[in-house]
Design a protein around this motif. Structure first.
Motif, mmCIF file in Angstrom:
data_model
loop_
_atom_site.group_PDB
_atom_site.id
_atom_site.type_symbol
_atom_site.label_atom_id
_atom_site.label_comp_id
_atom_site.label_asym_id
_atom_site.label_seq_id
_atom_site.Cartn_x
_atom_site.Cartn_y
_atom_site.Cartn_z
ATOM 1 N N ASP A 3 -1.097 -1.607 7.148
ATOM 2 C CA ASP A 3 -1.499 -0.990 5.884
ATOM 3 C C ASP A 3 -0.303 -0.578 5.037
ATOM 4 O OD1 ASP A 3 -4.190 -1.246 6.506
ATOM 5 O OD2 ASP A 3 -4.253 0.696 7.521
ATOM 6 N N ALA A 4 0.858 -0.419 5.676
ATOM 7 C CA ALA A 4 2.049 0.088 4.984
ATOM 8 C C ALA A 4 2.789 -1.059 4.306
ATOM 9 C CB ALA A 4 2.966 0.816 5.967
ATOM 10 N N LYS A 5 2.202 -1.603 3.257
ATOM 11 C CA LYS A 5 2.813 -2.712 2.536
ATOM 12 C C LYS A 5 2.386 -2.671 1.071
ATOM 13 C CE LYS A 5 -0.906 -5.926 3.756
ATOM 14 N NZ LYS A 5 -1.239 -7.220 4.403
ATOM 15 N N TRP A 6 3.150 -3.372 0.244
ATOM 16 C CA TRP A 6 2.814 -3.491 -1.181
ATOM 17 C C TRP A 6 1.742 -4.561 -1.349
ATOM 18 C CZ3 TRP A 6 4.339 -0.093 -4.719
ATOM 19 C CH2 TRP A 6 5.487 0.680 -4.474
ATOM 20 N N THR A 7 0.705 -4.237 -2.098
ATOM 21 C CA THR A 7 -0.413 -5.157 -2.337
ATOM 22 C C THR A 7 -0.590 -5.358 -3.832
ATOM 23 O OG1 THR A 7 -1.530 -4.344 -0.348
ATOM 24 C CG2 THR A 7 -2.857 -5.585 -1.934
ATOM 25 N N SER A 8 -0.733 -6.610 -4.241
ATOM 26 C CA SER A 8 -0.960 -6.926 -5.650
ATOM 27 C C SER A 8 -2.417 -6.677 -6.005
ATOM 28 C CB SER A 8 -0.590 -8.381 -5.936
ATOM 29 O OG SER A 8 -0.963 -8.745 -7.254
ATOM 30 N N VAL A 9 -2.653 -5.912 -7.088
ATOM 31 C CA VAL A 9 -4.019 -5.595 -7.505
ATOM 32 C C VAL A 9 -4.347 -6.131 -8.898
ATOM 33 C CG1 VAL A 9 -4.221 -3.558 -6.043
ATOM 34 C CG2 VAL A 9 -3.245 -3.320 -8.331
#
Length: 368
Positions: free
Chosen positions: A198-204
């Motif tokens: 869960d500890a990651k950058w996610t593009s939204v």
């Protein structure tokens, strides 16, 4: 900061003297913040938004938010003329071909720049917030603390780029980056996570939806390199490939231009050898390189199109579609793309056959 022109290693140091300086272990300074002579520097401060400021006695002398590289953060503002530049590749922090610029007319655009010059090509994304008959021009591009992107207009109205942000700034970090592939994306990262996945950058959110279909330039290679082919990958990101018979000019950069493996030019063919013995065609469906045409032949059958390109030493590819139209193109090819909208159109790529070896006769033949 402007260090993308000169990526540095871990032995370099930032020093705060009469401004901010980047210094190597030995030798002259590589970069400075350019604070005017005579200004009294009292110290430096990194605020909670990520803005590093060089402070004077009663003013801010310099701040990193005014000199973005490839990323902007919440509360950061782009004034007219400010630029966000992509890096060259995933691993190279040198300046790349893509920029996001808030133009002097109030329009926010993404475009490519012809490196080693200041020439901007036709934009592949635009907010359309320049002055118009019924609209007021934009004055600032704002990434607000709630994670929304907006252009504030001269008359006080706002133009929202992002319509709805479901994540809260209380629980997530936000950033926006123009990638080395030209896609401008909004990312979030949880401030606390129960596990590493869960500890990651996610593009939204990202623009444009399809970068290569949105881009068509007249004085550059387009989104892909010259003579390469773009297709759409995940998250709106382009993927690049050289066609059969072509290889990358720079084998260490998968996004570089492609070159033919053998010479395609006039005057290099062996004399007396039929061109049919020298060249063949690689057939590609729904592939095109728009704007690289030098001749349109119609009405033509597919066989006529093939033969015309085969016997034309300048022709490197022919496009046959719409039943009777033949476009001939020469190198370098630009704006390459896979486009299902071509409805089965064919790209006939002329490639060299294996080296031609003329018959020398049977040396084992007995003389009578």
């Amino acid at each position: 900061m402007a260090t993308t022109l000169h990526p540095v290693d871990r032995n370099y140091n930032f020093t705060l003297i009469k401004g901010l300086y980047l210094l190597p272990p030995q030798g002259e300074q590589l970069w400075s913040s350019g604070i005017r002579d005579g200004a009294l520097v009292n110290g430096g401060l990194m605020d909670d938004n990520g803005n590093f400021m060089v402070l004077g006695s009663n003013s801010t002398l310099w701040e990193s938010f005014k000199f973005p590289v490839d990323t902007i953060l919440p509360t950061q503002i782009l004034d007219k003329g400010m630029v966000v530049s992509a890096k060259q590749s995933e691993t190279s922090f040198s300046i790349g071909r893509y920029i996001l610029v808030f133009q002097c007319d109030g329009n926010l655009v993404s475009t490519t720049i012809n490196l080693l010059s200041d020439h901007l090509n036709e934009p592949y994304y635009s907010t359309g917030t320049a002055a118009g008959v019924s609209s007021s021009p934009g004055v600032q591009f704002v990434f607000n603390e709630s994670g929304y992107f907006l252009v504030s207009r001269e008359n006080g109205e706002i133009y929202l780029l992002t319509q709805r942000i479901t994540a809260s700034a209380k629980d997530f970090y936000f950033r926006a980056t123009i990638g080395f592939d030209g896609v401008f994306a909004h990312y979030l990262h949880p401030k606390s996570a129960s596990n590493d996945s869960d500890a990651k950058w996610t593009s939204v959110w990202f623009v444009p939806d399809n970068i290569y279909s949105a881009s068509l330039v007249s004085a550059s290679s387009g989104v892909c390199g010259f003579s390469s082919i773009c297709s759409l990958g995940g998250g709106g990101r382009p993927t690049f490939a050289c066609p059969k018979g072509y290889t990358l000019i720079n084998l260490n950069d998968e996004y570089s231009d492609c070159k033919p493996n053998s010479t395609l030019s006039c005057g290099d063919e062996p004399s007396g050898v039929p061109v049919e013995d020298l060249y063949d065609f690689e057939e590609l469906i729904n592939v095109d390189w728009p704007l690289a045409d030098y001749a349109l032949l119609e009405p033509f059958t597919e066989n006529q199109c093939r033969n015309s390109c085969l016997h034309d030493c300048m022709c490197s590819v022919a496009i046959f579609r719409l039943g009777d139209k033949c476009w001939k193109k020469k190198l370098p090819l630009s704006n390459g793309r896979v486009d299902p909208g071509l409805n089965g159109g064919k790209a006939l790529l002329k490639v060299r056959k294996d080296p031609y070896i003329p018959c020398q006769g049977n040396k084992n033949k007995r003389e009578l």
